[in-house]
Design a protein around this motif. Structure first.
Motif, PDB file in Angstrom:
ATOM      1  N   ILE A 228      17.428-102.257 -68.129  1.00  0.00           N
ATOM      2  CA  ILE A 228      18.642-102.702 -68.754  1.00  0.00           C
ATOM      3  C   ILE A 228      18.434-102.592 -70.245  1.00  0.00           C
ATOM      4  O   ILE A 228      17.541-103.526 -70.839  1.00  0.00           O
ATOM      5  CB  ILE A 228      19.183-103.892 -68.387  1.00  0.00           C
ATOM      6  CG1 ILE A 228      19.331-103.989 -66.849  1.00  0.00           C
ATOM      7  CG2 ILE A 228      20.466-104.233 -69.069  1.00  0.00           C
ATOM      8  CD1 ILE A 228      19.544-105.402 -66.448  1.00  0.00           C
ATOM      9  N   ASP A 229      18.616-101.682 -70.814  1.00  0.00           N
ATOM     10  CA  ASP A 229      18.461-101.389 -72.349  1.00  0.00           C
ATOM     11  C   ASP A 229      19.615-102.337 -73.337  1.00  0.00           C
ATOM     12  O   ASP A 229      20.747-102.092 -73.036  1.00  0.00           O
ATOM     13  CB  ASP A 229      18.304 -99.884 -72.712  1.00  0.00           C
ATOM     14  CG  ASP A 229      17.110 -99.376 -72.296  1.00  0.00           C
ATOM     15  OD1 ASP A 229      16.151 -99.959 -72.481  1.00  0.00           O
ATOM     16  OD2 ASP A 229      17.178 -98.160 -72.119  1.00  0.00           O
ATOM     17  N   LEU A 230      19.041-103.113 -74.134  1.00  0.00           N
ATOM     18  CA  LEU A 230      19.896-104.164 -74.788  1.00  0.00           C
ATOM     19  C   LEU A 230      20.065-103.516 -76.150  1.00  0.00           C
ATOM     20  O   LEU A 230      19.278-103.214 -76.832  1.00  0.00           O
ATOM     21  CB  LEU A 230      19.342-105.465 -74.818  1.00  0.00           C
ATOM     22  CG  LEU A 230      18.994-106.259 -73.435  1.00  0.00           C
ATOM     23  CD1 LEU A 230      18.487-107.519 -73.991  1.00  0.00           C
ATOM     24  CD2 LEU A 230      20.252-106.463 -72.832  1.00  0.00           C
ATOM     25  N   HIS A 231      21.323-103.273 -76.531  1.00  0.00           N
ATOM     26  CA  HIS A 231      21.532-102.819 -77.968  1.00  0.00           C
ATOM     27  C   HIS A 231      22.771-103.784 -78.510  1.00  0.00           C
ATOM     28  O   HIS A 231      23.700-103.930 -77.929  1.00  0.00           O
ATOM     29  CB  HIS A 231      22.428-101.438 -77.838  1.00  0.00           C
ATOM     30  CG  HIS A 231      21.427-100.349 -77.239  1.00  0.00           C
ATOM     31  ND1 HIS A 231      20.385-100.014 -77.983  1.00  0.00           N
ATOM     32  CD2 HIS A 231      21.180 -99.684 -75.834  1.00  0.00           C
ATOM     33  CE1 HIS A 231      19.561 -99.232 -77.195  1.00  0.00           C
ATOM     34  NE2 HIS A 231      20.263 -98.845 -75.996  1.00  0.00           N
ATOM     35  N   HIS A 232      22.368-104.315 -79.598  1.00  0.00           N
ATOM     36  CA  HIS A 232      23.297-105.330 -80.268  1.00  0.00           C
ATOM     37  C   HIS A 232      24.731-104.613 -80.578  1.00  0.00           C
ATOM     38  O   HIS A 232      24.871-103.645 -80.919  1.00  0.00           O
ATOM     39  CB  HIS A 232      22.684-105.752 -81.526  1.00  0.00           C
ATOM     40  CG  HIS A 232      23.585-106.711 -82.508  1.00  0.00           C
ATOM     41  ND1 HIS A 232      23.678-107.994 -81.959  1.00  0.00           N
ATOM     42  CD2 HIS A 232      24.103-106.484 -83.724  1.00  0.00           C
ATOM     43  CE1 HIS A 232      24.606-108.558 -82.966  1.00  0.00           C
ATOM     44  NE2 HIS A 232      24.967-107.645 -83.936  1.00  0.00           N
ATOM     45  N   GLN A 234      27.118-103.831 -78.144  1.00  0.00           N
ATOM     46  CA  GLN A 234      27.241-102.837 -77.149  1.00  0.00           C
ATOM     47  C   GLN A 234      27.458-103.460 -75.765  1.00  0.00           C
ATOM     48  O   GLN A 234      26.641-104.437 -75.611  1.00  0.00           O
ATOM     49  CB  GLN A 234      26.364-101.891 -77.249  1.00  0.00           C
ATOM     50  CG  GLN A 234      26.241-100.604 -78.278  1.00  0.00           C
ATOM     51  CD  GLN A 234      25.588 -99.490 -78.060  1.00  0.00           C
ATOM     52  OE1 GLN A 234      25.307 -99.079 -77.069  1.00  0.00           O
ATOM     53  NE2 GLN A 234      25.159 -99.024 -79.398  1.00  0.00           N
ATOM     54  N   PRO A 235      28.332-103.068 -75.130  1.00  0.00           N
ATOM     55  CA  PRO A 235      28.395-103.557 -73.733  1.00  0.00           C
ATOM     56  C   PRO A 235      27.109-103.436 -73.006  1.00  0.00           C
ATOM     57  O   PRO A 235      26.597-102.270 -73.151  1.00  0.00           O
ATOM     58  CB  PRO A 235      29.498-102.904 -72.971  1.00  0.00           C
ATOM     59  CG  PRO A 235      30.257-102.360 -74.154  1.00  0.00           C
ATOM     60  CD  PRO A 235      29.545-101.879 -75.439  1.00  0.00           C
ATOM     61  N   ILE A 236      26.640-104.092 -72.175  1.00  0.00           N
ATOM     62  CA  ILE A 236      25.382-103.907 -71.401  1.00  0.00           C
ATOM     63  C   ILE A 236      25.712-103.309 -70.213  1.00  0.00           C
ATOM     64  O   ILE A 236      26.142-103.492 -69.325  1.00  0.00           O
ATOM     65  CB  ILE A 236      24.950-105.417 -71.120  1.00  0.00           C
ATOM     66  CG1 ILE A 236      24.545-106.099 -72.574  1.00  0.00           C
ATOM     67  CG2 ILE A 236      23.594-105.217 -70.374  1.00  0.00           C
ATOM     68  CD1 ILE A 236      23.907-107.787 -72.172  1.00  0.00           C
ATOM     69  N   ARG A 237      25.257-101.966 -70.251  1.00  0.00           N
ATOM     70  CA  ARG A 237      25.502-100.930 -69.065  1.00  0.00           C
ATOM     71  C   ARG A 237      23.891-100.404 -68.830  1.00  0.00           C
ATOM     72  O   ARG A 237      23.349-100.129 -69.789  1.00  0.00           O
ATOM     73  CB  ARG A 237      26.560 -99.809 -69.279  1.00  0.00           C
ATOM     74  CG  ARG A 237      28.033-100.421 -69.734  1.00  0.00           C
ATOM     75  CD  ARG A 237      28.846 -99.236 -69.977  1.00  0.00           C
ATOM     76  NE  ARG A 237      28.970 -98.507 -68.564  1.00  0.00           N
ATOM     77  CZ  ARG A 237      30.027 -97.697 -68.244  1.00  0.00           C
ATOM     78  NH1 ARG A 237      31.188 -97.555 -69.155  1.00  0.00           N
ATOM     79  NH2 ARG A 237      30.136 -97.026 -67.123  1.00  0.00           N
ATOM     80  N   HIS A 243      26.595 -96.383 -64.488  1.00  0.00           N
ATOM     81  CA  HIS A 243      27.761 -96.919 -63.570  1.00  0.00           C
ATOM     82  C   HIS A 243      27.334 -98.354 -63.317  1.00  0.00           C
ATOM     83  O   HIS A 243      28.283 -99.273 -62.479  1.00  0.00           O
ATOM     84  CB  HIS A 243      27.200 -96.524 -62.171  1.00  0.00           C
ATOM     85  CG  HIS A 243      25.892 -96.783 -61.332  1.00  0.00           C
ATOM     86  ND1 HIS A 243      25.919 -97.346 -60.381  1.00  0.00           N
ATOM     87  CD2 HIS A 243      24.655 -96.168 -61.838  1.00  0.00           C
ATOM     88  CE1 HIS A 243      24.698 -97.534 -60.062  1.00  0.00           C
ATOM     89  NE2 HIS A 243      24.003 -96.887 -60.819  1.00  0.00           N
ATOM     90  N   LYS A 244      26.113 -99.071 -63.630  1.00  0.00           N
ATOM     91  CA  LYS A 244      26.017-100.584 -63.507  1.00  0.00           C
ATOM     92  C   LYS A 244      26.262-101.217 -64.957  1.00  0.00           C
ATOM     93  O   LYS A 244      26.301-100.787 -65.885  1.00  0.00           O
ATOM     94  CB  LYS A 244      24.641-101.045 -63.166  1.00  0.00           C
ATOM     95  CG  LYS A 244      24.533-100.471 -61.605  1.00  0.00           C
ATOM     96  CD  LYS A 244      23.073-100.799 -61.200  1.00  0.00           C
ATOM     97  CE  LYS A 244      22.689-100.436 -59.737  1.00  0.00           C
ATOM     98  NZ  LYS A 244      21.410-100.568 -59.171  1.00  0.00           N
ATOM     99  N   GLY A 245      26.593-102.638 -64.876  1.00  0.00           N
ATOM    100  CA  GLY A 245      26.376-103.193 -65.821  1.00  0.00           C
ATOM    101  C   GLY A 245      26.423-104.869 -65.909  1.00  0.00           C
ATOM    102  O   GLY A 245      26.098-105.270 -64.717  1.00  0.00           O
ATOM    103  N   VAL A 246      26.374-105.606 -66.664  1.00  0.00           N
ATOM    104  CA  VAL A 246      26.217-107.210 -66.725  1.00  0.00           C
ATOM    105  C   VAL A 246      27.637-107.808 -67.320  1.00  0.00           C
ATOM    106  O   VAL A 246      28.021-107.339 -68.430  1.00  0.00           O
ATOM    107  CB  VAL A 246      24.998-107.530 -67.756  1.00  0.00           C
ATOM    108  CG1 VAL A 246      24.817-109.179 -67.532  1.00  0.00           C
ATOM    109  CG2 VAL A 246      23.780-106.872 -67.035  1.00  0.00           C
ATOM    110  N   VAL A 269      29.116-108.095 -73.879  1.00  0.00           N
ATOM    111  CA  VAL A 269      28.607-107.213 -74.939  1.00  0.00           C
ATOM    112  C   VAL A 269      27.579-108.314 -75.707  1.00  0.00           C
ATOM    113  O   VAL A 269      27.513-109.376 -75.893  1.00  0.00           O
ATOM    114  CB  VAL A 269      29.550-107.470 -76.044  1.00  0.00           C
ATOM    115  CG1 VAL A 269      29.363-106.762 -77.347  1.00  0.00           C
ATOM    116  CG2 VAL A 269      31.018-106.479 -75.600  1.00  0.00           C
ATOM    117  N   HIS A 270      26.508-107.326 -75.927  1.00  0.00           N
ATOM    118  CA  HIS A 270      25.181-108.043 -76.399  1.00  0.00           C
ATOM    119  C   HIS A 270      25.273-108.447 -77.777  1.00  0.00           C
ATOM    120  O   HIS A 270      25.673-107.730 -78.814  1.00  0.00           O
ATOM    121  CB  HIS A 270      24.003-107.229 -76.220  1.00  0.00           C
ATOM    122  CG  HIS A 270      22.661-107.696 -76.360  1.00  0.00           C
ATOM    123  ND1 HIS A 270      22.256-109.192 -76.128  1.00  0.00           N
ATOM    124  CD2 HIS A 270      21.649-107.114 -77.352  1.00  0.00           C
ATOM    125  CE1 HIS A 270      21.125-109.446 -76.673  1.00  0.00           C
ATOM    126  NE2 HIS A 270      20.577-108.198 -77.498  1.00  0.00           N
TER     127      HIS A 270
END
Length: 341
Positions: A228-232, A234-237, A243-246, A269-270
């Motif tokens: 799961i790549d986190l990007h400040h 941005q929605p966590i997908r 197709h998946k998210g948190v 959103v991270h």
């Protein structure tokens, strides 16, 4: 670190003449090459850079960098590096440590360096094993781990290094892994740019004593669905085609969901810059074992007073108020005693 303009360097300028003595195939090589590749891009000079390590396989790192450095004492690298960073705030100070070095004997030093927000870039190589001493379980080894020191399986509950760092309210916390040099470089770059204590956990494979510990998450066939790549901001997908998210439930718990089932608006959103570390802590706890989707990237990046700068300000204020200190007068003050004849 210094704002002085320094001459351009290349990777070659950062590589020492020492023979690299890690086992063939060790993940430490990938981390070392990532750091050596990054250093010329940071605008710093080798002579103004210090690498401090403790004891362990990863702690040979200072020998391989053409900089100042110290292969120090087991678990004490953060304490020694604190002295360097506070005494010489113009230097770039990095700490190289492992899961055993920093989370067992060195746990106390690590958490205090983080809570004080000393200006250090701390890289923790996590291979979930004691590699240098030939395969004993470590503070991050999973429950049930069979090793030379736990022949019936470990009964210890393991540390989550990110949870420890966030519990100490570290101002910068991130995770990367040794199989993706580009990702490591970007995470290390962000950690270095942060003023204060930066903590980076690196999933690092020990192919001799704990081979494949992270394969279900970081291997090429697994990473699209498991990382799961986190990007400040941005929605966590994640997953193939995202197709998946948190999402966060009404109970405050984070859950992995199918985006098609809940819609993108329901995704979390991270926010790496959120002052409260609670969200970052929840993300650090999202993966519950070695076979579940795991977040990577920057979890937390907030600004807080740099310990060295604050110490310097106190000393300057005291000097301005009372004038320069007099060592001779201190040694001969009334606070001394003569012992014996």
């Amino acid at each position: 670190m210094s704002d002085t303009i320094v001459p351009l360097t290349t990777k070659k300028d950062w590589v020492s003449d020492q023979e690299v003595r890690w086992c063939p195939g060790c993940g430490d090589y990938g981390v070392m090459h990532a750091v050596q590749t990054l250093m010329p891009e940071l605008g710093v000079a080798p002579e103004n850079t210090v690498f401090v390590s403790g004891i362990g396989c990863s702690s040979r790192f200072p020998y391989y960098m053409n900089t100042y450095g110290m292969h120090s004492i087991h678990g004490r690298a953060p304490a020694i590096a604190t002295g360097v960073a506070v005494a010489r705030p113009d230097l770039d100070v990095w700490v190289i440590t492992g899961d055993g070095d920093s989370l067992s004997i060195g746990g106390n030093h690590l958490i205090h360096a983080l809570r004080r927000n000393v200006n250090l870039t701390i890289l923790l190589f996590n291979n979930r094993i004691y590699g240098l001493t030939k395969g004993q379980y470590s503070p991050t080894s999973e429950t049930g781990k069979v090793t030379k020191s736990t022949p019936f399986g470990s009964i210890d509950h393991p540390f989550n290094p990110l949870s420890v760092a966030l519990g100490a309210e570290a101002s910068f916390v991130a995770r990367t892994h040794d199989l993706d040099r580009k990702h490591m470089i970007e995470v290390f770059r962000a950690a270095h740019a942060h003023r204060g204590a930066s903590f980076v956990e690196i999933f690092q494979n020990c192919n001799v004593f704990n081979d494949g510990a992270f394969d279900d998450v970081t291997s090429r066939h697994a990473r699209d669905e498991m990382m799961i790549d986190l990007h400040h901001g941005q929605p966590i997908r994640f997953g193939v085609d995202g197709h998946k998210g948190v999402s966060m439930g009404s109970d405050g718990q984070l859950r992995i969901v199918e985006v098609a089932d809940v819609g993108e608006d329901a995704l979390l959103v991270h926010d790496a810059q959120r002052e409260d570390p609670g969200l970052a802590f929840a993300l650090a706890r999202l993966s519950h074992d070695d076979h579940s989707a795991t977040p990577f990237g920057v979890f937390r990046d907030v600004q807080r007073g740099d310990y060295g700068q604050m110490v310097g300000a106190q000393l300057a204020a005291a000097s301005e108020k009372k004038g320069p200190g007099d060592l001779s007068a201190l040694l001969r003050s009334n606070g001394t005693w003569h012992v014996g004849g």
